[in-house]
Design a protein around this motif. Structure first.
Motif, short mmCIF file in Angstrom:
data_model
loop_
_atom_site.label_atom_id
_atom_site.label_comp_id
_atom_site.label_asym_id
_atom_site.label_seq_id
_atom_site.Cartn_x
_atom_site.Cartn_y
_atom_site.Cartn_z
N ALA A 15 3.33 -8.44 4.81
CA ALA A 15 4.15 -7.14 4.08
C ALA A 15 5.11 -7.65 3.06
O ALA A 15 5.71 -8.52 3.41
N GLN A 43 -4.42 -10.57 2.93
CA GLN A 43 -4.25 -9.22 2.86
C GLN A 43 -2.64 -9.06 2.53
O GLN A 43 -1.95 -9.61 3.23
N ASP A 45 0.34 -6.25 1.73
CA ASP A 45 0.83 -4.92 1.85
C ASP A 45 1.96 -4.76 1.05
O ASP A 45 3.09 -5.21 1.19
N LYS A 47 3.29 -1.76 -0.02
CA LYS A 47 3.63 -0.26 -0.05
C LYS A 47 5.27 -0.11 0.10
O LYS A 47 5.79 0.67 -0.48
N TRP A 76 -5.54 -5.75 -1.01
CA TRP A 76 -4.25 -5.01 -0.81
C TRP A 76 -4.33 -3.96 -0.01
O TRP A 76 -5.32 -2.98 -0.04
N THR A 77 -3.38 -3.94 1.03
CA THR A 77 -3.67 -2.52 2.28
C THR A 77 -2.56 -1.56 1.66
O THR A 77 -2.98 -0.37 2.30
N GLY A 78 -1.84 -1.80 0.87
CA GLY A 78 -0.97 -0.82 0.23
C GLY A 78 -0.39 -1.20 -1.00
O GLY A 78 -0.06 -2.53 -1.31
N VAL A 79 -0.14 -0.23 -1.93
CA VAL A 79 0.65 -0.76 -3.43
C VAL A 79 1.68 0.44 -3.56
O VAL A 79 1.05 1.77 -3.44
N SER A 80 2.76 0.27 -3.81
CA SER A 80 3.80 1.40 -4.20
C SER A 80 3.62 1.57 -5.65
O SER A 80 3.13 0.80 -6.39
N ASP A 81 4.26 2.77 -5.99
CA ASP A 81 4.30 2.97 -7.56
C ASP A 81 4.93 2.07 -8.26
O ASP A 81 4.64 1.74 -9.41
N ARG A 84 2.83 -0.92 -8.77
CA ARG A 84 1.79 -0.54 -9.80
C ARG A 84 2.18 -0.31 -11.22
O ARG A 84 1.47 -0.78 -12.12
N GLU A 101 -6.23 3.56 -7.81
CA GLU A 101 -5.21 4.78 -7.10
C GLU A 101 -6.25 5.77 -6.46
O GLU A 101 -7.47 5.97 -6.89
#
Length: 105
Positions: A15, A43, A45, A47, A76-81, A84, A101
């Motif tokens: 994370a 992996q 994360d 986000k 990637w298990t999560g990507v914040s704006d 990105r 996305e």
């Protein structure tokens, strides 16, 4: 049935912190180097990332390059704006392979 060791268990995603600006770059680098040293699929994360600058993106780009050179897949298990957007602004799509996305073809 063979007993599974903790080494056989899938690694939890790494994370990323909320703040990945220049002050956080050394700690980010160390965490990512540790993930590379494990020699397993990685992996990430992202986000929780709310702030990222060029230094943070440079660390992620170098990590992505090194993982690819070592033949280690990165997912990637999560990507914040903000993450990105940073990748997009610097044109790092090919190097930092973020997932598409949701809802975008």
């Amino acid at each position: 049935m063979a007993k599974k060791s903790s080494k056989d268990a899938p690694r939890a995603p790494l994370a990323l912190d909320a703040d990945l600006r220049i002050g956080a770059a050394p700690a980010l680098r160390e965490a990512l180097l540790g993930a590379l040293a494990a020699g397993e699929a990685i992996q990430l994360d992202g986000k929780a990332v709310t702030q990222i600058d060029t230094a943070g993106l440079q660390v992620l780009a170098a990590f992505s390059r090194d993982a690819r050179a070592a033949g280690l897949p990165v997912a990637w298990t999560g990507v914040s704006d903000p993450l990105r957007r940073g990748v997009s602004v610097l044109g790092l799509h090919a190097l930092i392979e973020l997932p598409a996305e949701a809802g975008v073809n």
